[in-house]
Write an enzyme that holds these catalytic residues in place. Structure first.
Site, PDB file in Angstrom:
ATOM      1  CG  ASN A  11      -8.222  -2.656  -2.594  1.00 12.05           C
ATOM      2  OD1 ASN A  11      -9.086  -3.195  -3.393  1.00 12.05           O
ATOM      3  ND2 ASN A  11      -7.274  -1.701  -3.060  1.00 12.05           N
ATOM      4  CE  LYS A  13      -3.881  -4.056  -2.591  1.00 12.22           C
ATOM      5  NZ  LYS A  13      -2.703  -3.115  -2.935  1.00 12.22           N
ATOM      6  CG  HIS A  96      -5.929   2.037  -5.052  1.00 13.39           C
ATOM      7  ND1 HIS A  96      -4.692   1.411  -5.274  1.00 13.39           N
ATOM      8  CD2 HIS A  96      -5.964   1.731  -3.551  1.00 13.39           C
ATOM      9  CE1 HIS A  96      -4.358   0.730  -4.445  1.00 13.39           C
ATOM     10  NE2 HIS A  96      -5.126   0.602  -3.559  1.00 13.39           N
ATOM     11  CD  GLU A  98      -2.559  -1.688  -6.105  1.00 16.45           C
ATOM     12  OE1 GLU A  98      -3.678  -2.256  -6.401  1.00 16.45           O
ATOM     13  OE2 GLU A  98      -2.027  -2.113  -5.266  1.00 16.45           O
ATOM     14  CD  GLU A 168      -4.471   3.556   0.212  1.00 17.60           C
ATOM     15  OE1 GLU A 168      -4.442   2.696   0.813  1.00 17.60           O
ATOM     16  OE2 GLU A 168      -4.729   3.148  -1.058  1.00 17.60           O
ATOM     17  N   GLY A 174       1.173  -2.000  -0.578  1.00 18.35           N
ATOM     18  CA  GLY A 174       1.469  -3.365  -1.163  1.00 18.35           C
ATOM     19  C   GLY A 174       3.121  -3.674  -1.083  1.00 18.35           C
ATOM     20  CB  SER A 214       2.119  -2.191   4.056  1.00 15.35           C
ATOM     21  OG  SER A 214       2.697  -1.999   2.650  1.00 15.35           O
TER      22      SER A 214
HETATM   23  C1  PEP Z   1      -4.443  -0.762  -0.703  1.00 19.34           C
HETATM   24  O1  PEP Z   1      -4.694  -1.226  -1.436  1.00 19.34           O
HETATM   25  O2  PEP Z   1      -4.967   0.208  -0.581  1.00 19.34           O
HETATM   26  C2  PEP Z   1      -3.428  -0.988   0.367  1.00 19.34           C
HETATM   27  C3  PEP Z   1      -3.236  -0.111   1.212  1.00 19.34           C
HETATM   28  O3  PEP Z   1      -2.971  -2.174   0.160  1.00 19.34           O
HETATM   29  P1  PEP Z   1      -1.855  -2.883   1.265  1.00 19.34           P
HETATM   30  O4  PEP Z   1      -2.508  -2.822   2.547  1.00 19.34           O
HETATM   31  O5  PEP Z   1      -1.639  -4.230   0.762  1.00 19.34           O
HETATM   32  O6  PEP Z   1      -0.323  -1.913   1.273  1.00 19.34           O
END
Ligand code: PEP
Length: 261
Positions: A11, A13, A96, A98, A168, A174, A214
């Site tokens: 992703n 972003k 997601h 975000e 997640e 993030g 992460s």
């Molecule tokens: C994500 O954007 O779904 C994600 C898992 O981001 P990150 O790996 O940066 O935590």
């Protein structure tokens, strides 16, 4: 876990402009080997999707939208529909954290998007997970339960195998904070139990459940080896081609281990 093919989703972003995305794809294409046991999915911004779809080797990568609107067409200024993305992407992120927490997407938006994706031959990657506060209050299972029911209520058991579920935890996405493997296994179990309750054991078993939060190449192998985890959703680390390729390699190695074991 009926389906042993691992999915690794990058992703990007709101990063990489048209030129940068094209250069990145070129670089990544030179590194990532196409493996039959690993599906590598790239989720660039909507702006770059079409041009990347003309450059991409489909045997090496699939594309995903990070977001879309659930109506197929009409007076919805600024939006892009799943029907417009049809043929360009094979996957789309839905719900997601975000989008849920920054853009206030609710269960109704999310369930409409899941259904719109399926209607347009796009596999939705339904993202669910608890916040730090919900976790501290012992509400993780309730949140997973509610977000699953909320997201899937328009989906039949025949359609369920098109859906990928991404666990997640919001406090991890993030944040450079990774979840404990035991907690990820417990969440995956809760998710499958709930799917079983809704759709029966065979349909639940066929669903791919992936983890995100992460994850870097150092931690990837440990998560990929967890029971009930069929892949990873990678945010920050997917922007480094070398890192991302290492993660894809780990997914391939983990599939080999499963086959040999
Ligand atoms: C994500 O954007 O779904 C994600 C898992 O981001 P990150 O790996 O940066 O935590």
């Amino acid at each position: 876990m009926a389906n042993q093919k691992k999915i690794i989703v990058g992703n990007w972003k709101m990063n990489l402009n048209l030129h940068e995305a094209s250069l990145y794809l070129h670089k990544l294409s030179g590194m990532v080997k196409a493996h039959r046991d690993v599906e590598v999915v790239l989720a660039p911004t909507i702006l770059t999707l079409q041009s990347l779809s003309l450059q991409v080797n489909w045997r090496q990568f699939k594309l995903a939208a990070q977001n879309f609107y659930w109506r197929d067409h009409g007076s919805f200024t600024g939006e892009v529909s799943a029907s417009q993305l049809r043929g360009i992407v094979q996957y789309a992120l839905v719900g997601h954290s975000e989008r849920r927490h920054i853009f206030n997407e609710n269960d109704k938006d999310i369930r409409n998007k899941v259904a719109a994706a399926i209607r347009n031959n796009i596999r939705p990657i339904l993202c669910i997970g608890e916040t730090a506060w919900e976790r501290a209050s012992g509400e993780t299972n309730d949140v997973l339960h509610d977000q699953l029911i909320g997201g899937l209520s328009n989906i039949t058991s025949e359609e369920l195998d098109q859906v990928v579920i991404a666990y997640e935890p919001v406090w991890s996405v993030g944040m450079n904070q990774i979840a404990k493997p035991d907690d990820v296994v417990a969440a995956a179990k809760t998710i499958r139990r709930q799917l079983e309750h809704l759709y029966g054991p065979a349909a639940a078993d066929a669903v791919q459940v992936i983890y995100g939060g992460s994850v870097t190449s150092d931690a990837a192998a440990a998560y990929l080896a967890l029971p009930g985890i069929d892949g990873l959703l990678i945010g920050g680390a997917s922007l480094d081609a070398h890192e991302f390729n290492e993660i894809v390699k780990k997914a391939h190695n983990s599939s080999l281990l499963i086959k040999e074991g």
